[in-house]
Design an enzyme around this catalytic site. Sequence first.
Site, mmCIF file in Angstrom:
data_model
loop_
_atom_site.group_PDB
_atom_site.id
_atom_site.type_symbol
_atom_site.label_atom_id
_atom_site.label_comp_id
_atom_site.label_asym_id
_atom_site.label_seq_id
_atom_site.Cartn_x
_atom_site.Cartn_y
_atom_site.Cartn_z
ATOM 1 N N GLU A 120 0.280 4.409 -8.449
ATOM 2 C CA GLU A 120 -0.279 5.758 -8.303
ATOM 3 C C GLU A 120 0.796 6.820 -8.113
ATOM 4 O OE1 GLU A 120 -1.245 3.028 -6.825
ATOM 5 O OE2 GLU A 120 -3.414 2.869 -6.662
ATOM 6 N N TRP B 243 -0.168 -2.941 17.534
ATOM 7 C CA TRP B 243 0.114 -3.343 16.164
ATOM 8 C C TRP B 243 1.381 -4.193 16.129
ATOM 9 C CZ3 TRP B 243 -0.572 1.585 12.564
ATOM 10 C CH2 TRP B 243 -1.956 1.866 12.449
ATOM 11 N N LYS C 161 -3.388 -6.688 14.272
ATOM 12 C CA LYS C 161 -3.933 -5.939 15.406
ATOM 13 C C LYS C 161 -4.142 -6.910 16.569
ATOM 14 C CE LYS C 161 -5.541 -3.237 11.727
ATOM 15 N NZ LYS C 161 -5.718 -3.784 10.365
ATOM 16 N N THR D 40 -3.700 -0.653 -11.846
ATOM 17 C CA THR D 40 -3.157 -1.309 -10.667
ATOM 18 C C THR D 40 -3.569 -2.774 -10.704
ATOM 19 O OG1 THR D 40 -5.141 -0.846 -9.397
ATOM 20 C CG2 THR D 40 -3.377 0.763 -9.256
#
Lengths: 550, 550
Positions: A332, A449, A444, A187
């Site tokens: 992944e 959110w 936040k 990654t």
Amino acid sequence: MLSTMQDVPLTVSRILTHGSTVHGKAQVITWTGEAEPHRRTFAEIGRRAAQLAHALHDTLGVAAEERVGTLMWNNSEHMEAYLGIPSMGAVLHTLNLRLPAEQLAWIINHAEDRVVLVNGTLIPLLAPLLPQLPTVAHVVVVGPGDRTPLADAHAQVHDYEELLAGRAERYDWPEIDEREAAALCYTSGTTGEPKGVLYSHRSLYLHSLQVNTAEAFALGSRDIALPVVPMFHVNAWGLPHAAFMAGASLLMPDRFLQPAPLAEMIETIRPTIGAAVPTIWQGLLAELDAHKRDVACLHTVVIGGSACPPALMRGFQERHGIRVVHAWGMTETSPLGCVSHPPAGVDDEEEWAYRATQGRFPASVEARLIGPAGEELPWDGTAAGELEVRGPWIAGAYYGGAQGALLRPEDKFSPDGWLRTGDVGTITPDGYLTLTDRAKDVIKSGGEWISSVELENHLMAHPGVAEAAVVAVPDEKWGERPLATVVLTDGSAITYEELRAFLGERIARWQLPERWAVIPSVPKTSVGKFDKKVLRRQYADGELDVTLLS
Amino acid sequence: MLSTMQDVPLTVSRILTHGSTVHGKAQVITWTGEAEPHRRTFAEIGRRAAQLAHALHDTLGVAAEERVGTLMWNNSEHMEAYLGIPSMGAVLHTLNLRLPAEQLAWIINHAEDRVVLVNGTLIPLLAPLLPQLPTVAHVVVVGPGDRTPLADAHAQVHDYEELLAGRAERYDWPEIDEREAAALCYTSGTTGEPKGVLYSHRSLYLHSLQVNTAEAFALGSRDIALPVVPMFHVNAWGLPHAAFMAGASLLMPDRFLQPAPLAEMIETIRPTIGAAVPTIWQGLLAELDAHKRDVACLHTVVIGGSACPPALMRGFQERHGIRVVHAWGMTETSPLGCVSHPPAGVDDEEEWAYRATQGRFPASVEARLIGPAGEELPWDGTAAGELEVRGPWIAGAYYGGAQGALLRPEDKFSPDGWLRTGDVGTITPDGYLTLTDRAKDVIKSGGEWISSVELENHLMAHPGVAEAAVVAVPDEKWGERPLATVVLTDGSAITYEELRAFLGERIARWQLPERWAVIPSVPKTSVGKFDKKVLRRQYADGELDVTLLS
């Protein structure tokens, strides 16, 4: 009670053998930047993959499970390595040529690559690192390029064609347990050390089958696939293996990834399906808008790697008749996690709404949304949580190095083994995922959110805005507030007030950014994603010219 | 080196869970012969499959690995059984309702079915057998039908809906090893005892993935699939599982398999893809030719089960705009062995030639041709040998019964484990299989082989011939010679001499049959294939009115 079915392992060698026999006439066409592209049939690729395996095994002494790195563009020799190295039982380690030098060295050392195949044009990248790469015993140079930087290398230097010449064109591929490692990809993590995902023969095989289904990319033997997405970037989204499985020819762009040559190769070779990150398609769209080209051959353009701006999808469809398919995945997840095909029986506007989602999960990818308190959330299209996934082509750990144990960091894997994607979103009752943010990028603000992606999409739909990136910045009163950074289109004279008013018609007032900055371009990671880490740092360091709207 | 991927088994329960959640709105539509078809969503099927599993496990005591038989038409309850029984760890045993009574009893006893689900309309078939079926402890009646014949049964009789009513709509599906048995299907072998193939969860899963690829049937969530092929006939060619995996709705014909209701359900429900044996499509084509219907919804018609007469393929395409896809397989191959999609870049006539082949093998099916002396033959389009196949959804043995060992008869499996298909044919360099005959049906005339299928196809292309079957009959001089039996079309006055002259323009003179007979219809097996065994016996017994042309 055991079944009476044959126990035949799912291996890369079976994909190679199938493609090079049943579909032996299909081609890997590599763009050369010259009048004639380079063409090799799947049958030739099969013979040369066998020769490569003989060279690696018989002469360079590569044993089962040893890692062979490739620092290469998308081309037919990379295809030979892609299929030949796992088939012989070794592990293909694709190296990201856009990584910073020290990360590239770290990765090669962590993987303990014994051999590196490098395109001649990429020698300047590899040569300075070699002194720091003690495990690399052999460098194999593929294609033309100045080799003098390799003159003093401790590793033996070979020429790819010389190494293959005269070798047997068949290799008795070993029967490998399908759960054995076939390929390794790290990654390009934005934080911490890179983490290696070891794909198995089984995971690559199953993933390729899925890529070829109608609900995914539907490759068939009449298709020509154009993976603009690099082969070092999560298996080029499965296209190389899937093409060999289905008999679809491949158009490989090599190092010609700029809009003009891409447009030219599409017009000349006539691929039917292409895949790339939004930045690449954005460039191509601008090129096509500016210079009319016949690109009607492309029935499908797959966009993934980061959220696709709706304006980009509409631009391709409405101005050039090309259907954009939005897909989601990560290193992944091999990467196929979701593909967005709208359901039947919806009207035009609904169809666009479905297209803008990340799409539906295939049968082999199970999904759940986990809320802030660790609770599983309903698929109601509203509840937003972190996406967790499970399945036979989903990573359950990271490679710990040759001597190390597998790594299962808590922030990446749940106690019951699901992958924590770090993506936040919603899922509708009919299974469509909409990602709103990276968990770490959610703003936040006062216990609520704010989705940075939603703000970006609205901003990028404005004709005066070429690109927009929204990041969270600290705020005394609200904890965090959004900072909107925008790249203007050529000649755009739009003001912040106008942009805020434009946003104000589309989102709730409390979500409107106060902080604005025009930037020359959005910083990108090595794989072309917005690099918000850089923007946050630039803001913190006072490097951005920020205007505060009251 | 093991990979870092998750170890998630490929199970039928995953197909069920996926289809009933992500594609919960897709439907199983069952034709009822009345104004309104019966509709059930995939979400409902999922809940009812769980209820069925609870009923079987909690009340009827069905344990893991026990066999549950289904004597049912294609309908939504059969779908519930198809998915629910393997998901709970039991084995679904589909019973061929066209088998002779004694064979049906033999199969149920060999499988030791503990429960049989039977459609009410099929009670007359099951009831007389029950006294001979000691293992069957429970009979579950699905749908309306006279139950009095079951009054004296030793087995307990239940009503399906009553059994399901009020049960939990979720079942905690066990995590099953993917190599465990999921479903059992006996070959309707023309010789010897029926032989049971035990499909695994893995084989069904992989097979379904392949069915959904573009190179196979390409089912997607916008499709409605019509499996006319019975669900007891080799997994209905994979369509039920594949549809649940892809989110394609299913149109189930129940017992309405005659041309007129088939045409009506196609016009009404508008399926996009259908699958059946040639005999069914032959009937539908005649119906469509006689009574104009709007069937343009069907983009694809899959024909398999026996070789498809070219005239049938052309009839659908040229008169009704429906593309016919030829496929080959058998009970032992799950059944997907080959699918014929012509390659790109061929002209119209070449395309028809490719269409008439059995097609290409998918990546998971390896193939080889074995000649009369046991040698492997080249793929040159000319060398004819027996086809042998290997792969993860190919049988490697037959079920030996609960106490018996697996059966691996020499005439069915090679010493290295490949399946001997009993089919004779050629493979082109680009991987297209053309089957000419069953190994046992090849006419061995004076050291040469004559293909009975080739003769039949030519005869059936004649407008005066409805069906034709050619069998080998003993001949003093040549060993064997072909006997041509033909079914004339209504009003046809064609003579044997004319037919022979017609053939003479198409095949070599020495292949022309001397023996001819008009028959009222070709005898068929329980699954609609030509039953040449019967014809050979009728000839031997002097029951045919044979004319000998000099």
